[in-house]
Design a protein around this motif. Sequence first.
Motif, PDB file in Angstrom:
ATOM      1  N   GLU A  16       0.826  -1.208   0.000  1.00 17.70           N
ATOM      2  CA  GLU A  16       0.000   0.000   0.000  1.00 17.70           C
ATOM      3  C   GLU A  16       0.862   1.261   0.000  1.00 17.70           C
ATOM      4  OE1 GLU A  16      -2.563  -0.211   3.361  1.00 17.70           O
ATOM      5  OE2 GLU A  16      -3.629  -2.000   2.666  1.00 17.70           O
ATOM      6  N   CYS A  17       2.059   1.161   0.555  1.00 17.60           N
ATOM      7  CA  CYS A  17       2.974   2.303   0.562  1.00 17.60           C
ATOM      8  C   CYS A  17       3.701   2.465  -0.781  1.00 17.60           C
ATOM      9  CB  CYS A  17       4.016   2.125   1.664  1.00 17.60           C
ATOM     10  SG  CYS A  17       3.350   2.228   3.332  1.00 17.60           S
ATOM     11  N   GLY A  18       3.445   1.558  -1.717  1.00 20.21           N
ATOM     12  CA  GLY A  18       4.039   1.677  -3.053  1.00 20.21           C
ATOM     13  C   GLY A  18       5.253   0.811  -3.281  1.00 20.21           C
ATOM     14  N   MET A  19       5.596  -0.067  -2.325  1.00 20.29           N
ATOM     15  CA  MET A  19       6.777  -0.912  -2.490  1.00 20.29           C
ATOM     16  C   MET A  19       6.424  -2.178  -3.267  1.00 20.29           C
ATOM     17  SD  MET A  19       8.813  -0.852   1.109  1.00 20.29           S
ATOM     18  CE  MET A  19       9.123   0.692   1.978  1.00 20.29           C
ATOM     19  N   SER A  20       7.323  -2.585  -4.131  1.00 19.62           N
ATOM     20  CA  SER A  20       7.185  -3.863  -4.828  1.00 19.62           C
ATOM     21  C   SER A  20       7.820  -4.961  -3.989  1.00 19.62           C
ATOM     22  CB  SER A  20       7.874  -3.800  -6.191  1.00 19.62           C
ATOM     23  OG  SER A  20       9.282  -3.634  -6.000  1.00 19.62           O
ATOM     24  N   ASP A  21       7.575  -6.220  -4.377  1.00 22.00           N
ATOM     25  CA  ASP A  21       8.213  -7.331  -3.654  1.00 22.00           C
ATOM     26  C   ASP A  21       9.740  -7.210  -3.732  1.00 22.00           C
ATOM     27  OD1 ASP A  21       5.790  -8.408  -2.945  1.00 22.00           O
ATOM     28  OD2 ASP A  21       5.733  -9.879  -4.583  1.00 22.00           O
ATOM     29  N   GLY A  22      10.239  -6.777  -4.881  1.00 20.58           N
ATOM     30  CA  GLY A  22      11.685  -6.626  -5.031  1.00 20.58           C
ATOM     31  C   GLY A  22      12.242  -5.569  -4.091  1.00 20.58           C
ATOM     32  N   GLN A  23      11.530  -4.457  -3.935  1.00 14.48           N
ATOM     33  CA  GLN A  23      12.000  -3.405  -3.021  1.00 14.48           C
ATOM     34  C   GLN A  23      11.966  -3.877  -1.572  1.00 14.48           C
ATOM     35  OE1 GLN A  23       9.162  -0.505  -4.512  1.00 14.48           O
ATOM     36  NE2 GLN A  23      10.837   0.766  -5.324  1.00 14.48           N
ATOM     37  N   VAL A  24      10.957  -4.684  -1.226  1.00 16.97           N
ATOM     38  CA  VAL A  24      10.904  -5.237   0.136  1.00 16.97           C
ATOM     39  C   VAL A  24      12.101  -6.157   0.355  1.00 16.97           C
ATOM     40  CG1 VAL A  24       9.606  -6.757   1.686  1.00 16.97           C
ATOM     41  CG2 VAL A  24       8.399  -5.034   0.324  1.00 16.97           C
ATOM     42  N   THR A  25      12.368  -7.031  -0.628  1.00 17.63           N
ATOM     43  CA  THR A  25      13.501  -7.964  -0.509  1.00 17.63           C
ATOM     44  C   THR A  25      14.810  -7.201  -0.356  1.00 17.63           C
ATOM     45  OG1 THR A  25      12.350  -9.637  -1.835  1.00 17.63           O
ATOM     46  CG2 THR A  25      14.748  -9.836  -1.666  1.00 17.63           C
ATOM     47  N   TRP A  26      14.988  -6.123  -1.124  1.00 13.89           N
ATOM     48  CA  TRP A  26      16.221  -5.326  -1.024  1.00 13.89           C
ATOM     49  C   TRP A  26      16.373  -4.729   0.377  1.00 13.89           C
ATOM     50  CZ3 TRP A  26      17.099  -0.139   0.009  1.00 13.89           C
ATOM     51  CH2 TRP A  26      18.430   0.286  -0.165  1.00 13.89           C
ATOM     52  N   ARG A  27      15.285  -4.250   0.943  1.00 15.15           N
ATOM     53  CA  ARG A  27      15.356  -3.665   2.298  1.00 15.15           C
ATOM     54  C   ARG A  27      15.668  -4.719   3.357  1.00 15.15           C
ATOM     55  NH1 ARG A  27      12.634  -0.130  -0.655  1.00 15.15           N
ATOM     56  NH2 ARG A  27      12.596   2.066  -0.019  1.00 15.15           N
ATOM     57  N   VAL A  28      15.153  -5.941   3.154  1.00 15.52           N
ATOM     58  CA  VAL A  28      15.492  -7.026   4.083  1.00 15.52           C
ATOM     59  C   VAL A  28      16.983  -7.344   3.975  1.00 15.52           C
ATOM     60  CG1 VAL A  28      15.162  -9.492   4.569  1.00 15.52           C
ATOM     61  CG2 VAL A  28      13.168  -8.035   4.112  1.00 15.52           C
ATOM     62  N   GLN A  29      17.487  -7.440   2.750  1.00 14.20           N
ATOM     63  CA  GLN A  29      18.890  -7.787   2.551  1.00 14.20           C
ATOM     64  C   GLN A  29      19.842  -6.703   3.047  1.00 14.20           C
ATOM     65  OE1 GLN A  29      18.874  -8.546  -1.685  1.00 14.20           O
ATOM     66  NE2 GLN A  29      18.233 -10.705  -1.446  1.00 14.20           N
ATOM     67  N   SER A  30      19.364  -5.461   3.003  1.00  8.58           N
ATOM     68  CA  SER A  30      20.231  -4.363   3.452  1.00  8.58           C
ATOM     69  C   SER A  30      20.041  -4.029   4.934  1.00  8.58           C
ATOM     70  CB  SER A  30      19.966  -3.110   2.605  1.00  8.58           C
ATOM     71  OG  SER A  30      18.603  -2.690   2.773  1.00  8.58           O
ATOM     72  N   GLY A  31      19.198  -4.802   5.644  1.00  3.41           N
ATOM     73  CA  GLY A  31      19.035  -4.612   7.080  1.00  3.41           C
ATOM     74  C   GLY A  31      18.124  -3.460   7.462  1.00  3.41           C
ATOM     75  N   ARG A  32      17.228  -3.085   6.563  1.00  2.00           N
ATOM     76  CA  ARG A  32      16.302  -1.998   6.898  1.00  2.00           C
ATOM     77  C   ARG A  32      14.915  -2.531   7.260  1.00  2.00           C
ATOM     78  NH1 ARG A  32      16.867   2.297   2.110  1.00  2.00           N
ATOM     79  NH2 ARG A  32      15.517   3.504   3.511  1.00  2.00           N
ATOM     80  N   LEU A  33      14.648  -3.773   6.910  1.00  2.00           N
ATOM     81  CA  LEU A  33      13.436  -4.470   7.348  1.00  2.00           C
ATOM     82  C   LEU A  33      13.845  -5.830   7.903  1.00  2.00           C
ATOM     83  CD1 LEU A  33      10.774  -3.888   4.503  1.00  2.00           C
ATOM     84  CD2 LEU A  33      10.694  -2.990   6.842  1.00  2.00           C
TER      85      LEU A  33
END
Length: 288
Positions: A16-33
């Motif tokens: 809903e905030c406009g993030m794609s699955d790829g953007q979520v995965t990137w944030r997990v890998q970079s330690g932001r989620l």
Amino acid sequence: MAARQFSVVSLAQLHECGMSDGQVTWRVQSGRLFPYFRGIYAVIPQLSMEGVFVAAVIACGPGAVLSHYSAAALRGWVEWDGRQPEVTTPTPRYHPGIRTHRSQTVERVVINGIPVTPAARTAIDISATLPERRLRRAINEALNQRQLELRDLVTSGHRGARKLRRVLASAAPTRSELEDVVLAVLADLPKPDVNRRGTRFVPDFRWPAHRVILEADSVRFHDQPLARADDANRQRALEREGNTVLRTTWDEATLRPGVLERRVRAALDASTVEFLEYSAGNSTVAAQ
């Protein structure tokens, strides 16, 4: 969004905030989620107790509520020990790391923004799983915090009901609390007058149409010789006026509620039969 939910967001909310699955995965890998439960993320590495509870409820979908030991911990009745959070849902759910329960009737209130079972339901749920000593401590804390009333503990037909009644029986009630518990036991019977003058005495419970009276004897007010003598005189006077007088105690109302209900029901039924026989007899005499 996460700040309103104790640092927790769901994958659907991130979309809903406009993030794609790829953007979520990137944030997990970079330690932001930080992945927590399936489809649930935290924005900090370590969640508070409330954060864990919110994550569990959101993970279980619409209609889910925090329940059982977790609900008791949120209410401050027990110490949170880091066990799997417990959630009750209206439909079957399975989530690794969450202990789920299913109920056709899911009751809810909201505490600190978290959907949770009401206090009485929480007490019923933990009665099935906690040892009696720990259950007693939890119920004592709930009573101290004024989150429960003694009458809320008059329960039956569920796992732990007998244990909960034993906890209730060990309480020291006031006169009004005893009357509240008796009323809860007799909830399926015709409603009596309570402490209403109908004779020169004021009975505890009175069914005037049936001429049945129930007196609730608390230890505090009745367990001494003068009080017992007064009770006997009062009972004789009420019976001379044509009343059936029953007596009950805290032990019976809490440990044997079914016995109390059956005794009162039998007295009410007997008075109805007597009235019908009397009416039929009068009708026969009038006809002759």
